[in-house]
Write an enzyme that holds these catalytic residues in place. Structure first.
Site, PDB file in Angstrom:
ATOM      1  NE  ARG A 187       8.166   3.574  -0.953  1.00 58.76           N
ATOM      2  CZ  ARG A 187       8.652   2.562  -1.678  1.00 58.76           C
ATOM      3  NH1 ARG A 187       9.138   2.793  -2.873  1.00 58.76           N
ATOM      4  NH2 ARG A 187       8.649   1.330  -1.189  1.00 58.76           N
ATOM      5  CE1 TYR A 244       1.023   3.807  -0.280  1.00 52.99           C
ATOM      6  CE2 TYR A 244       1.904   1.610  -0.583  1.00 52.99           C
ATOM      7  CZ  TYR A 244       2.065   2.915  -0.202  1.00 52.99           C
ATOM      8  OH  TYR A 244       3.281   3.335   0.283  1.00 52.99           O
TER       9      TYR A 244
END
Length: 322
Positions: free
Chosen positions: A269, A301
């Site tokens: 993920r 991220y």
């Protein structure tokens, strides 16, 4: 009454209150069994701590005792090891949720946990695999061409191709998958995230091909061994695949691919999100694909791709290199 004519003992008020809150989370809030199990463990430890302090009723709990429980979590005792900040924070969230629920329901006159803040866990960047390592992992999942191998490849393709949580992937039913037109154009999956929040995620061509191979060539034989589950991913007995089996699938594939370090479903993920951002995707699009309630969660991220930013800078800026 019992057979001996004595009243049957009831649960003590604190445990009854904890059970009521957990029931509320399951029925009214739609929390997953994984979350409920974690909260149940945290509250069992909390209630044992209160019992050791001579507290037997929700109305008797004071802020100091909630604070002392946090200290207890971080230091541990003879029966319980100390918890890491992340686990301690989750336990305090469970305790705060319980007392807030009791106050809202009018079971107590005040919320003793309102001012107790969970510890701030250290900010850790998620592990991300390179595109090449992901390809090695996916290839290693399809060894042998057996029904189980087809399933494992399809499962990993969905985890990486859709950024799905493991609970979302194994929770897929046949009606949640639309393989689109020939070649996979328009293929999508319907995922149910935290709180049963629904989202539609595109299915890439590789994931679509792997799912189609599994559904046509692998699943029918295994599903016949069960009782007719609608689950997309089934085990060798024909029942829905478990979380633990999904973890074991990734672990086995990682070993065959000679990838070192801990690799979990969440690693795929994380890799999904990072590779999208590296490819130029807008962070809010990635937020929607991941099912994050807040873009703040997704922005972690953007910090993972530092190396990618350096490479782009080195190639693009006129004064980056001599």
């Amino acid at each position: 009454m019992s057979d001996a004519g004595q009243p049957v003992p009831t649960r003590d008020p604190l445990r009854r209150a904890a059970d009521g809150w957990l029931d509320h989370l399951r029925v009214e809030r739609g929390r997953s069994e994984h979350t409920l199990s974690a909260y149940r463990r945290d509250l069992a430890r909390y209630l044992d701590f209160l019992a050791s302090q001579g507290v037997g009723s929700p109305e008797d709990v004071r802020e100091q005792q909630v604070s002392d429980f946090l200290v207890h979590l971080r230091h541990g005792d003879a029966e319980h090891p100390p918890l890491a900040p992340t686990s301690a924070a989750r336990a305090v969230v469970a305790v705060r949720g319980l007392h807030r629920f009791l106050a809202i329901e009018g079971e107590v006159s005040a919320d003793p946990a309102q001012q107790v803040q969970p510890p701030t866990p250290p900010r850790r960047l998620p592990r991300v695999l390179s595109v090449q390592d992901v390809e090695r992992l996916l290839s290693a999942a399809a060894v042998g061409g057996t029904p189980a191998a087809l399933r494992d490849r399809a499962l990993l393709e969905v985890l990486y191709g859709c950024g799905a949580r493991v609970s979302e992937a194994i929770g897929l039913d046949l009606d949640d998958v639309d393989l689109g037109r020939e070649g996979g154009a328009g293929a999508v999956v319907r995922l149910f995230g935290k709180g049963r929040k629904e989202r539609i995620v595109p299915l890439g061509s590789y994931a679509c091909d792997a799912l189609n191979a599994w559904l046509v060539q692998g699943r029918p034989g295994l599903a016949r061994k069960g009782s007719g589950t609608p689950a997309v991913f089934v085990n060798t007995r024909g029942g829905r695949l478990s979380r633990q089996s999904a973890w074991n699938t990734i672990k086995a594939a990682a070993e065959r691919a000679h990838l070192h370090g801990e690799i979990s479903p969440h690693t795929l993920r994380h890799s999904f999100a990072t590779h999208l951002l590296d490819g130029g995707a807008d962070v809010r699009v990635v937020q929607e694909l991941l099912g994050h309630a807040s873009v703040t969660t997704t922005q972690i991220y953007t910090h993972v791709s530092t190396q990618h930013l350096r490479e782009v800078y080195a190639q693009a800026h006129p004064r980056a290199r001599r």
